[in-house]
Design a protein around this motif. Sequence first.
Motif, PDB file in Angstrom:
ATOM      1  N   GLY A   1       0.821  -1.214   0.000  1.00  0.00           N
ATOM      2  CA  GLY A   1       0.000   0.000   0.000  1.00  0.00           C
ATOM      3  C   GLY A   1       0.849   1.256   0.000  1.00  0.00           C
ATOM      4  N   LYS A   2       2.173   1.098  -0.131  1.00  0.00           N
ATOM      5  CA  LYS A   2       3.051   2.281  -0.062  1.00  0.00           C
ATOM      6  C   LYS A   2       2.871   3.205  -1.262  1.00  0.00           C
ATOM      7  CE  LYS A   2       7.043  -0.083  -2.044  1.00  0.00           C
ATOM      8  NZ  LYS A   2       6.159  -1.135  -2.636  1.00  0.00           N
ATOM      9  N   GLY A   3       2.574   2.627  -2.433  1.00  0.00           N
ATOM     10  CA  GLY A   3       2.402   3.450  -3.634  1.00  0.00           C
ATOM     11  C   GLY A   3       1.157   4.315  -3.527  1.00  0.00           C
TER      12      GLY A   3
ATOM     13  N   TYR B   1      13.483   0.359 -11.479  1.00  0.00           N
ATOM     14  CA  TYR B   1      13.970  -1.031 -11.546  1.00  0.00           C
ATOM     15  C   TYR B   1      13.152  -1.829 -12.555  1.00  0.00           C
ATOM     16  CZ  TYR B   1      16.819   0.314  -7.641  1.00  0.00           C
ATOM     17  OH  TYR B   1      17.751   0.968  -6.864  1.00  0.00           O
ATOM     18  N   ARG B   2      11.854  -1.546 -12.607  1.00  0.00           N
ATOM     19  CA  ARG B   2      10.999  -2.226 -13.587  1.00  0.00           C
ATOM     20  C   ARG B   2      11.410  -1.834 -15.007  1.00  0.00           C
ATOM     21  NH1 ARG B   2       5.642  -4.177 -11.794  1.00  0.00           N
ATOM     22  NH2 ARG B   2       5.581  -4.137  -9.524  1.00  0.00           N
ATOM     23  N   ALA B   3      11.708  -0.551 -15.220  1.00  0.00           N
ATOM     24  CA  ALA B   3      12.103  -0.094 -16.557  1.00  0.00           C
ATOM     25  C   ALA B   3      13.428  -0.733 -16.969  1.00  0.00           C
ATOM     26  CB  ALA B   3      12.225   1.434 -16.571  1.00  0.00           C
TER      27      ALA B   3
ATOM     28  N   VAL C   1      23.708  -1.659 -10.826  1.00  0.00           N
ATOM     29  CA  VAL C   1      22.399  -1.109 -11.222  1.00  0.00           C
ATOM     30  C   VAL C   1      21.933  -0.108 -10.161  1.00  0.00           C
ATOM     31  CG1 VAL C   1      19.947  -1.676 -11.531  1.00  0.00           C
ATOM     32  CG2 VAL C   1      21.714  -3.132 -12.569  1.00  0.00           C
ATOM     33  N   ARG C   2      22.055  -0.489  -8.905  1.00  0.00           N
ATOM     34  CA  ARG C   2      21.600   0.387  -7.818  1.00  0.00           C
ATOM     35  C   ARG C   2      22.387   1.690  -7.826  1.00  0.00           C
ATOM     36  NH1 ARG C   2      17.929  -2.386  -5.169  1.00  0.00           N
ATOM     37  NH2 ARG C   2      17.481  -0.522  -3.977  1.00  0.00           N
ATOM     38  N   ARG C   3      23.704   1.593  -8.066  1.00  0.00           N
ATOM     39  CA  ARG C   3      24.538   2.797  -8.083  1.00  0.00           C
ATOM     40  C   ARG C   3      24.090   3.739  -9.207  1.00  0.00           C
ATOM     41  NH1 ARG C   3      29.615   0.467  -8.550  1.00  0.00           N
ATOM     42  NH2 ARG C   3      29.240  -0.706  -6.653  1.00  0.00           N
TER      43      ARG C   3
ATOM     44  N   ARG D   1      -4.518  -8.204  -2.340  1.00  0.00           N
ATOM     45  CA  ARG D   1      -4.604  -6.855  -2.919  1.00  0.00           C
ATOM     46  C   ARG D   1      -4.050  -6.835  -4.336  1.00  0.00           C
ATOM     47  NH1 ARG D   1      -2.056  -3.646   2.087  1.00  0.00           N
ATOM     48  NH2 ARG D   1      -3.837  -3.775   3.485  1.00  0.00           N
ATOM     49  N   ARG D   2      -2.926  -7.541  -4.548  1.00  0.00           N
ATOM     50  CA  ARG D   2      -2.311  -7.547  -5.882  1.00  0.00           C
ATOM     51  C   ARG D   2      -3.231  -8.249  -6.892  1.00  0.00           C
ATOM     52  NH1 ARG D   2       2.802  -5.840  -7.195  1.00  0.00           N
ATOM     53  NH2 ARG D   2       1.875  -4.100  -6.123  1.00  0.00           N
ATOM     54  N   VAL D   3      -3.914  -9.336  -6.447  1.00  0.00           N
ATOM     55  CA  VAL D   3      -4.854 -10.041  -7.329  1.00  0.00           C
ATOM     56  C   VAL D   3      -5.974  -9.089  -7.747  1.00  0.00           C
ATOM     57  CG1 VAL D   3      -6.651 -11.845  -7.375  1.00  0.00           C
ATOM     58  CG2 VAL D   3      -4.374 -12.369  -6.473  1.00  0.00           C
TER      59      VAL D   3
ATOM     60  N   GLU E   1       8.700 -15.007  -3.249  1.00  0.00           N
ATOM     61  CA  GLU E   1      10.026 -15.077  -3.882  1.00  0.00           C
ATOM     62  C   GLU E   1      10.667 -13.687  -3.938  1.00  0.00           C
ATOM     63  OE1 GLU E   1       8.979 -18.891  -6.732  1.00  0.00           O
ATOM     64  OE2 GLU E   1       9.471 -16.966  -7.677  1.00  0.00           O
ATOM     65  N   ARG E   2       9.839 -12.701  -4.296  1.00  0.00           N
ATOM     66  CA  ARG E   2      10.352 -11.336  -4.432  1.00  0.00           C
ATOM     67  C   ARG E   2      10.769 -10.775  -3.062  1.00  0.00           C
ATOM     68  NH1 ARG E   2       8.057  -6.571  -6.802  1.00  0.00           N
ATOM     69  NH2 ARG E   2       5.937  -7.344  -6.864  1.00  0.00           N
ATOM     70  N   ASP E   3       9.933 -11.030  -2.029  1.00  0.00           N
ATOM     71  CA  ASP E   3      10.280 -10.570  -0.676  1.00  0.00           C
ATOM     72  C   ASP E   3      11.613 -11.165  -0.242  1.00  0.00           C
ATOM     73  OD1 ASP E   3       7.933  -9.188  -0.446  1.00  0.00           O
ATOM     74  OD2 ASP E   3       6.993 -10.555   1.011  1.00  0.00           O
TER      75      ASP E   3
ATOM     76  N   ARG F   1      14.079 -12.254  -2.133  1.00  0.00           N
ATOM     77  CA  ARG F   1      15.198 -11.638  -2.883  1.00  0.00           C
ATOM     78  C   ARG F   1      15.467 -10.219  -2.382  1.00  0.00           C
ATOM     79  NH1 ARG F   1      13.791 -14.268  -7.814  1.00  0.00           N
ATOM     80  NH2 ARG F   1      12.305 -12.632  -8.335  1.00  0.00           N
ATOM     81  N   ASP F   2      14.390  -9.446  -2.168  1.00  0.00           N
ATOM     82  CA  ASP F   2      14.559  -8.043  -1.776  1.00  0.00           C
ATOM     83  C   ASP F   2      15.151  -7.914  -0.361  1.00  0.00           C
ATOM     84  OD1 ASP F   2      13.513  -7.314  -4.203  1.00  0.00           O
ATOM     85  OD2 ASP F   2      11.557  -6.676  -3.428  1.00  0.00           O
ATOM     86  N   SER F   3      14.750  -8.821   0.545  1.00  0.00           N
ATOM     87  CA  SER F   3      15.248  -8.722   1.920  1.00  0.00           C
ATOM     88  C   SER F   3      16.601  -9.406   2.076  1.00  0.00           C
ATOM     89  CB  SER F   3      14.269  -9.391   2.899  1.00  0.00           C
ATOM     90  OG  SER F   3      12.991  -8.884   2.709  1.00  0.00           O
TER      91      SER F   3
HETATM   92  O1  CDP Z   1       4.770  -2.364  -6.910  1.00  0.00           O
HETATM   93  P1  CDP Z   1       5.564  -3.341  -6.103  1.00  0.00           P
HETATM   94  O2  CDP Z   1       5.627  -2.969  -4.651  1.00  0.00           O
HETATM   95  O3  CDP Z   1       5.170  -4.758  -6.348  1.00  0.00           O
HETATM   96  O4  CDP Z   1       7.065  -3.298  -6.659  1.00  0.00           O
HETATM   97  P2  CDP Z   1       7.897  -2.030  -7.070  1.00  0.00           P
HETATM   98  O5  CDP Z   1       7.912  -1.023  -5.970  1.00  0.00           O
HETATM   99  O6  CDP Z   1       7.466  -1.557  -8.414  1.00  0.00           O
HETATM  100  O7  CDP Z   1       9.390  -2.635  -7.180  1.00  0.00           O
HETATM  101  C1  CDP Z   1       9.736  -3.656  -8.086  1.00  0.00           C
HETATM  102  C2  CDP Z   1      11.054  -4.253  -7.605  1.00  0.00           C
HETATM  103  O8  CDP Z   1      12.080  -3.247  -7.708  1.00  0.00           O
HETATM  104  C3  CDP Z   1      11.081  -4.689  -6.155  1.00  0.00           C
HETATM  105  O9  CDP Z   1      10.686  -6.034  -5.971  1.00  0.00           O
HETATM  106  C4  CDP Z   1      12.525  -4.473  -5.741  1.00  0.00           C
HETATM  107  O10 CDP Z   1      13.325  -5.592  -6.025  1.00  0.00           O
HETATM  108  C5  CDP Z   1      13.004  -3.352  -6.637  1.00  0.00           C
HETATM  109  N1  CDP Z   1      13.135  -2.065  -5.930  1.00  0.00           N
HETATM  110  C6  CDP Z   1      14.273  -1.843  -5.186  1.00  0.00           C
HETATM  111  O11 CDP Z   1      15.106  -2.726  -5.061  1.00  0.00           O
HETATM  112  N2  CDP Z   1      14.488  -0.645  -4.597  1.00  0.00           N
HETATM  113  C7  CDP Z   1      13.581   0.334  -4.700  1.00  0.00           C
HETATM  114  N3  CDP Z   1      13.819   1.513  -4.120  1.00  0.00           N
HETATM  115  C8  CDP Z   1      12.380   0.120  -5.424  1.00  0.00           C
HETATM  116  C9  CDP Z   1      12.169  -1.105  -6.007  1.00  0.00           C
END
Ligand code: CDP
Length: 261
Positions: free
Chosen positions: A56-58, A79-81, A134-136, A187-189, A210-212, A214-216
């Motif tokens: 819900g952050k967006g 990151y998506r782009a 990529v992050r840099r 919510r995503r569904v 899986e994404r959580d 990887r991200d954490s």
């Molecule tokens: O919309 P949702 O929360 O599903 O994902 P997103 O905010 O569009 O981010 C997509 C992916 O980009 C995430 O799963 C992270 O791996 C990466 N991301 C990141 O590493 N650092 C950020 N500041 C924003 C996104």
Amino acid sequence: MSADSPLTPPLSPQAGRGSLQSPSPRAEGEREGPAKGEDEGRRPFVVAIDGPAASGKGTLARRIAEHFGLAHLDTGALYRATALLVLDENGDPANAVTAERAARRIDPRLLGDPRLRADAVASAASVVAAIPEVRRTLLGFQRDFAAHPPAPTRGTVLDGRDIGTVVCPGAAVKLFITASTETRAARRVKELRDRGAPAIYEYVLQDLNERDARDSGRRAAPLMAPHDALTIDTTTLDADVVFERAFALVARALEEKEWQQ
Ligand code: CDP
């Protein structure tokens, strides 16, 4: 520009100084701007909102930006782009050279491309996001956006995973928005189905898990709550209640800033 654009308002020439071709020379994790206490009044006003996927952050970031007249950057779109550009050329998102080259090629117009919302792009985004190069590359763009709020806005809201910890550690307000994985998957569904895309709960849940992980679990700027953030668990809260809590904090911080000027 549409209401859910990742970059509002559109890049002004001023904000355009945050060229993706010119990454910040600052090292990852380094504090930006003056230390807390010094020069507070003149620092740009930044609201940092972090959290896992579909927390819900967006939604919150857009509402805060709209209400307070702040510019908003959905950093996930960067990151998506990057991921989309890699996938478009049949590249491997885990390849650091390919992914970093893609990150340098992002055009701000790509950030509104509806293809960014696809699940395959989200998964690939979390793969490219684990690559330090990529992050840099993306760090300079994000910090420049925060440092130069496009006129007439009086500050910025950035949402992502590492905004309060790495991108803008000096942000005036830091929020960490979370919810149970099951709630986030549901919510995503709904979000996907509302957009007319097919969505199966079990697959979406697996993808989020899986994404959580990887991200954490990544070494470069992992997803975590900043130690000085207000954490809001939105599992049982609706968007209005979350907004009210965040509103109080942002209003107070803006008042303090204006008083200091
Ligand atoms: O919309 P949702 O929360 O599903 O994902 P997103 O905010 O569009 O981010 C997509 C992916 O980009 C995430 O799963 C992270 O791996 C990466 N991301 C990141 O590493 N650092 C950020 N500041 C924003 C996104």
